[in-house]
Design an enzyme around this catalytic site. Sequence first.
Site, PDB file in Angstrom:
ATOM      1  N   HIS A   1       0.837  -1.199   0.000  1.00  0.00           N
ATOM      2  CA  HIS A   1       0.000   0.000   0.000  1.00  0.00           C
ATOM      3  C   HIS A   1       0.875   1.255   0.000  1.00  0.00           C
ATOM      4  O   HIS A   1       0.677   2.168  -0.813  1.00  0.00           O
ATOM      5  CB  HIS A   1      -0.920  -0.017   1.234  1.00  0.00           C
ATOM      6  CG  HIS A   1      -1.791   1.183   1.353  1.00  0.00           C
ATOM      7  ND1 HIS A   1      -3.125   1.166   1.029  1.00  0.00           N
ATOM      8  CD2 HIS A   1      -1.522   2.455   1.763  1.00  0.00           C
ATOM      9  CE1 HIS A   1      -3.643   2.373   1.237  1.00  0.00           C
ATOM     10  NE2 HIS A   1      -2.684   3.167   1.687  1.00  0.00           N
ATOM     11  N   GLU A   2       1.853   1.297   0.899  1.00  0.00           N
ATOM     12  CA  GLU A   2       2.730   2.468   0.986  1.00  0.00           C
ATOM     13  C   GLU A   2       3.629   2.571  -0.242  1.00  0.00           C
ATOM     14  O   GLU A   2       3.921   3.668  -0.722  1.00  0.00           O
ATOM     15  CB  GLU A   2       3.567   2.436   2.269  1.00  0.00           C
ATOM     16  CG  GLU A   2       2.746   2.445   3.555  1.00  0.00           C
ATOM     17  CD  GLU A   2       1.720   3.572   3.641  1.00  0.00           C
ATOM     18  OE1 GLU A   2       1.966   4.673   3.104  1.00  0.00           O
ATOM     19  OE2 GLU A   2       0.662   3.349   4.246  1.00  0.00           O
TER      20      GLU A   2
ATOM     21  N   HIS B   1       2.144   4.528  -2.981  1.00  0.00           N
ATOM     22  CA  HIS B   1       2.317   5.978  -2.846  1.00  0.00           C
ATOM     23  C   HIS B   1       3.653   6.424  -3.456  1.00  0.00           C
ATOM     24  O   HIS B   1       3.725   7.481  -4.090  1.00  0.00           O
ATOM     25  CB  HIS B   1       2.253   6.407  -1.380  1.00  0.00           C
ATOM     26  CG  HIS B   1       0.886   6.392  -0.794  1.00  0.00           C
ATOM     27  ND1 HIS B   1      -0.134   7.199  -1.251  1.00  0.00           N
ATOM     28  CD2 HIS B   1       0.357   5.660   0.221  1.00  0.00           C
ATOM     29  CE1 HIS B   1      -1.232   6.971  -0.543  1.00  0.00           C
ATOM     30  NE2 HIS B   1      -0.957   6.037   0.347  1.00  0.00           N
TER      31      HIS B   1
END
Length: 171
Positions: free
Chosen positions: A133-134, A137
């Site tokens: 998920h990170e 980014h």
Amino acid sequence: MAIYTLLENDNTVLTIPLSGCSEDLDRQELKENLIETMKEYHGIGLSANQCGVMERVFAMYSDVKKDEIIVCFNPQILSEGTEMIIMDEGCLTWPGLWLKVRRSDHISCSFEDENGDLHKVTMMGLECRIFQHEYDHMEGTNFTKRVSKLKLNMGKKRAAKQKKKSMFSMT
């Protein structure tokens, strides 16, 4: 230490892929600030660019139960498992929005710590999901891009309904 302000989800900074950390970056200071900000907002992961810091780094819980946090500088996903798992995901940039996202069940990855030491690890479970998920980014994307437009709109409606419901319960 400083607590950063989170960017709004429509900020174009969040769409810029990050290539690496600056040579003169104070890694220790950024590590402390990311951890404090993540805790302040009750997150389990936080990328620097979500706070407007254009460095390829994120903080994440490597073990939520043991309260262990790692900060990953210049993270890379080296390989992904072929088995996919669907789980609910949320994001500090999208408060109240929860989406069912499909991700690999395990990954091999690398990252540097605040001292510049390289770590190569295999991750599974929640730790694996947070890293992916990170990592999104860092690549200029986010979890809303991993679902259909229909599912995203349904999730946004649920979030708005929940927000409205909680506002009425406060009065």
